[in-house]
Design an enzyme around this catalytic site. Sequence first.
Site, PDB file in Angstrom:
ATOM      1  N   ARG A  23     -13.866 -26.890 -56.444  1.00 18.59           N
ATOM      2  CA  ARG A  23     -15.192 -27.116 -57.185  1.00 18.59           C
ATOM      3  C   ARG A  23     -14.763 -28.285 -58.233  1.00 18.59           C
ATOM      4  O   ARG A  23     -13.760 -28.659 -58.562  1.00 18.59           O
ATOM      5  CB  ARG A  23     -15.395 -25.734 -57.565  1.00 18.59           C
ATOM      6  CG  ARG A  23     -15.784 -24.720 -56.907  1.00 18.59           C
ATOM      7  CD  ARG A  23     -16.416 -23.529 -57.568  1.00 18.59           C
ATOM      8  NE  ARG A  23     -16.832 -22.426 -56.600  1.00 18.59           N
ATOM      9  CZ  ARG A  23     -17.938 -22.446 -56.104  1.00 18.59           C
ATOM     10  NH1 ARG A  23     -18.732 -23.191 -55.954  1.00 18.59           N
ATOM     11  NH2 ARG A  23     -18.099 -21.198 -55.154  1.00 18.59           N
ATOM     12  N   ALA A  24     -15.988 -28.553 -59.172  1.00 14.65           N
ATOM     13  CA  ALA A  24     -15.949 -29.529 -60.111  1.00 14.65           C
ATOM     14  C   ALA A  24     -15.063 -28.823 -61.361  1.00 14.65           C
ATOM     15  O   ALA A  24     -15.604 -27.856 -61.468  1.00 14.65           O
ATOM     16  CB  ALA A  24     -17.385 -30.128 -60.572  1.00 14.65           C
ATOM     17  N   THR A  69     -14.232 -31.209 -64.227  1.00 24.39           N
ATOM     18  CA  THR A  69     -14.662 -32.390 -65.023  1.00 24.39           C
ATOM     19  C   THR A  69     -15.746 -32.938 -64.314  1.00 24.39           C
ATOM     20  O   THR A  69     -16.572 -33.628 -65.157  1.00 24.39           O
ATOM     21  CB  THR A  69     -13.927 -33.114 -65.727  1.00 24.39           C
ATOM     22  OG1 THR A  69     -13.177 -33.727 -64.793  1.00 24.39           O
ATOM     23  CG2 THR A  69     -12.771 -32.346 -66.488  1.00 24.39           C
ATOM     24  N   GLY A  70     -15.834 -32.738 -63.053  1.00 28.04           N
ATOM     25  CA  GLY A  70     -16.875 -33.784 -62.240  1.00 28.04           C
ATOM     26  C   GLY A  70     -18.209 -32.970 -62.311  1.00 28.04           C
ATOM     27  O   GLY A  70     -18.622 -31.921 -62.680  1.00 28.04           O
ATOM     28  N   THR A  82     -16.227 -31.038 -53.575  1.00 28.35           N
ATOM     29  CA  THR A  82     -17.123 -30.831 -52.090  1.00 28.35           C
ATOM     30  C   THR A  82     -17.367 -29.589 -51.999  1.00 28.35           C
ATOM     31  O   THR A  82     -18.389 -29.233 -51.288  1.00 28.35           O
ATOM     32  CB  THR A  82     -15.936 -31.213 -51.177  1.00 28.35           C
ATOM     33  OG1 THR A  82     -15.683 -32.466 -51.418  1.00 28.35           O
ATOM     34  CG2 THR A  82     -16.465 -31.000 -49.801  1.00 28.35           C
ATOM     35  N   ASP A  85      -2.408 -35.456 -66.486  1.00 33.10           N
ATOM     36  CA  ASP A  85      -2.502 -35.653 -64.956  1.00 33.10           C
ATOM     37  C   ASP A  85      -1.125 -36.072 -64.608  1.00 33.10           C
ATOM     38  O   ASP A  85      -0.776 -37.615 -64.574  1.00 33.10           O
ATOM     39  CB  ASP A  85      -3.418 -36.783 -64.750  1.00 33.10           C
ATOM     40  CG  ASP A  85      -3.782 -36.810 -63.262  1.00 33.10           C
ATOM     41  OD1 ASP A  85      -3.503 -36.004 -62.498  1.00 33.10           O
ATOM     42  OD2 ASP A  85      -4.569 -37.754 -62.813  1.00 33.10           O
ATOM     43  N   LYS A 118      -8.360 -42.794 -61.572  1.00 30.83           N
ATOM     44  CA  LYS A 118      -7.086 -42.314 -61.982  1.00 30.83           C
ATOM     45  C   LYS A 118      -5.998 -43.208 -61.758  1.00 30.83           C
ATOM     46  O   LYS A 118      -5.088 -43.211 -62.314  1.00 30.83           O
ATOM     47  CB  LYS A 118      -6.550 -40.922 -61.395  1.00 30.83           C
ATOM     48  CG  LYS A 118      -7.563 -39.816 -61.607  1.00 30.83           C
ATOM     49  CD  LYS A 118      -7.071 -38.707 -61.060  1.00 30.83           C
ATOM     50  CE  LYS A 118      -8.014 -37.202 -61.430  1.00 30.83           C
ATOM     51  NZ  LYS A 118      -7.894 -35.981 -61.166  1.00 30.83           N
TER      52      LYS A 118
END
Lengths: 507, 507
Positions: free
Chosen positions: A196-197, A199-200, A204, A257, A289
């Site tokens: 799931r998102a 930060t977006g 999908t 990251d 990224k």
Amino acid sequence: MKLTVKLLDIENRGVLLHCTDARSMRVRDGDRVQIVDEATGKTAQAHVDTTGSLIEPGVIGVYRPVNATLAVDEGTPVEVRGAERPASLEHIKKKMDGGRFTKDDTVDIVRDIVDDVLSPGEITAYVTASYINGLDMDEVEYLTRATVETGERLHFTRHPIVDKHSIGGVPGNKITLLIAPIIAASGLLIPKTSSRAITGAGGTADLMEVLAPVSFPALEVQQMTEKVGGAIVWGGATNIAPADDKIITYEYPLRIDARGQMIASVMAKKFAVGADLVVIDIPVGRNTKIATAQEGRKLAREFIDLGERLGMRVECALSYGESLVGHTIGPNLEVREALAVLEGATEPNSLIQKSLSLAGIALEMAGKAGPGQGARAAADILRSGKALEKMRQIIEIQGGDPNVKAEDIVPGECRFDVNAPQDGYVIELNNSALVTLARLAGSPYDHGAGLLVHAKKGTRVRKGDPIFTIYADREWRLERAIEVGRTLMPVLVEGMVLERIPHERWV
Amino acid sequence: MKLTVKLLDIENRGVLLHCTDARSMRVRDGDRVQIVDEATGKTAQAHVDTTGSLIEPGVIGVYRPVNATLAVDEGTPVEVRGAERPASLEHIKKKMDGGRFTKDDTVDIVRDIVDDVLSPGEITAYVTASYINGLDMDEVEYLTRATVETGERLHFTRHPIVDKHSIGGVPGNKITLLIAPIIAASGLLIPKTSSRAITGAGGTADLMEVLAPVSFPALEVQQMTEKVGGAIVWGGATNIAPADDKIITYEYPLRIDARGQMIASVMAKKFAVGADLVVIDIPVGRNTKIATAQEGRKLAREFIDLGERLGMRVECALSYGESLVGHTIGPNLEVREALAVLEGATEPNSLIQKSLSLAGIALEMAGKAGPGQGARAAADILRSGKALEKMRQIIEIQGGDPNVKAEDIVPGECRFDVNAPQDGYVIELNNSALVTLARLAGSPYDHGAGLLVHAKKGTRVRKGDPIFTIYADREWRLERAIEVGRTLMPVLVEGMVLERIPHERWV
């Protein structure tokens, strides 16, 4: 110390002790205790909160996540004692001091993460030390294997199993909704677990949820894939690679990251579903990224190397990451766009070409297409309607409506057009600002919320032409998005006077 | 979102939200919310736990430490919203990436630590990144100043103010109980804030508590010092350098001993009490924090450098750290030993010499003794009985019994002698094993618990001679210490057969 259980409905990996009990056990707030149900032999570790009044001395308040492990009833007597300092802390300290994790170190740490033996602070220390001092490929392999071994796995009898992954950072990246049915329609198996998102504006899994339920245990994911060739589910609902979900949780506040951890995270999920052939999409460009192709190639080599160590064939594709894929951001808008392509739409080109290229790589790897013929084979499957048919089977087996059409899926009723303030070329569409707007409008929680971009970078617009439309399910969210949008300047038209007051650009 | 306060007596920097409220605010477990009492304008940040049943929708459960800031009554309406991501996280991320903290960065971070804006995980990330990537002297100075500025300070009108600090790691280091009264008896002021044991068997505050209360607000510490020349209190009860206490809390589980942070921690406390002259005791040797004299000298230069930047004169003394100071470990035993010296005892030499040397340095720095004459001047004060008299004044002003005598302070009634298994020299007394035994016996919580060491390293013993005695207030703790002691081998006598079963050595 023998204490009596009182169940407390609090979502936190803790227990509540009366302060006098805590004192006699010599534990302080935040310390770790071991709880043993001697009747069942079950044990759990938890962190201590204390109270002077909420519970009596002699009672231990057990919060819900702790009881998920312990499974005791109210009133059960349990043995509680200060927990030993876990060995994994020594390993983490070693990494802080520049050392390397051994295989056993890694297993200790990952198991303690999964079992909630390590506190949030300690997991953060692990993540931070791994980020700063890095993991070499041996350590990444250990982490991948330990992540797989502490979770569930799929065991298919038919092979090869195909999987794909896109490194995040590009909005509107709905390609899995095309790739998975194309691969499955070719006769290959693709058990696609998605996220799931965070930060977006929509992972999908958020998109697929528009069409069908996405939460299934691992075994059902396998069974559905065996039946129809594919599934598109939320990985978080399975118990596949559970350590990874936790690690990501603690990376998130600091926007860590860590390269090695990211590679292990991706590959553990592929390994756990039994993938033989893996295609990795590496979007490259500013604001993604991976900033440069050189960096992307290095990352690709690392994925391929790790794949070899684990017995998976990996191919990577560097893709253009500076522009959104297709024209839409947000669950309903993206799903409508993808379904339309399955139904035969010949636009948007960026979405179709990217999906066919990646699906084609998998088809070539599996021998379903000759070298260089994969994208064409994928296009044939798409154009033949077989991919649409397969997608309907996938939707149906997951419990959705197989007769759904693109036109059935509509964006939110509240909308606002952002128009070009003057004639010129669109010279900048800021992806992260677009995502922020979509989220403010309610995406991904409100399925109808999102953006439809009419004029992507390089398009010539006339003053007053719509550049993008914001959709929302609720008026107040739309207003909030509009308000913040005035200051974000997600779009620049060539020749725009930057010094004018921002909100003038919006009208 | 407007919610109604329900006060919950839980010692944790959190609030409890109903899961439906959390969902509509888009906050998840562990996220941070901002709570505003619009009537008073007070705000607090807190981390979110959720529940489906413990509170109703529309209600926010406010835990005790949060309400220490917010100070609202049950039933108060408050505004609650998802908190902004604090800027200090960006600074921490910068340090992870090898950057330097600016002065402003440091102020942001330290303030957010003190205000509980940063979560435990985030503070751990700060500590970890600072440990791995280090702090240069500018950054250490910023940290020291920010730590001082976010807490209370003492403001004396009389000067100079003297302070001392011992870098930890040596058991039995009760020298402050001699140094403070000697300094105060010389006419100088010494407002000594001390710590409690974290991993040791007794910090100075734990020892002093045998004689008098040690918890006072900063202003009272100043007033007591002005009246009698000195005080020996627990720093944790003041609001001096509160950030430091929190940082140490998060270093503790990982045994992080970050040099820059340690220097800032020590010096912030000196700066905050207004010290002009500071003596730092740096014990050197195996099993201490500083392994070699070279390392000790480097650390000394750093303390002196930071002192110059802050306007404090600092002198350091490297001391022998491989052997315990005096013969005792544990509150009552150590206090009895120190009081006996004040009363005129001429043993133990290690305790007396170390105390006089360090006190002497301070006397020389303050001009109370000529160069090289400080230790003798300190010895004069001790032998004259003035130090004892001063200690009694300090005990009295802190609320203890000024007529207490060494003989009044007795160790626990449960005891066990550990005897030499054969003739020979004591070639090893393992400090950390001795401390572990003292803690198992109940020290520092049980004041009577501890160790009395009869034969220190190098002493010739005959088979059956007592090497040390374990004391405890409670029989079961003594037994636990004996049991673990069998495996710890805290003492080796020359020629001991190491291969025999451990417990045979104890009888």
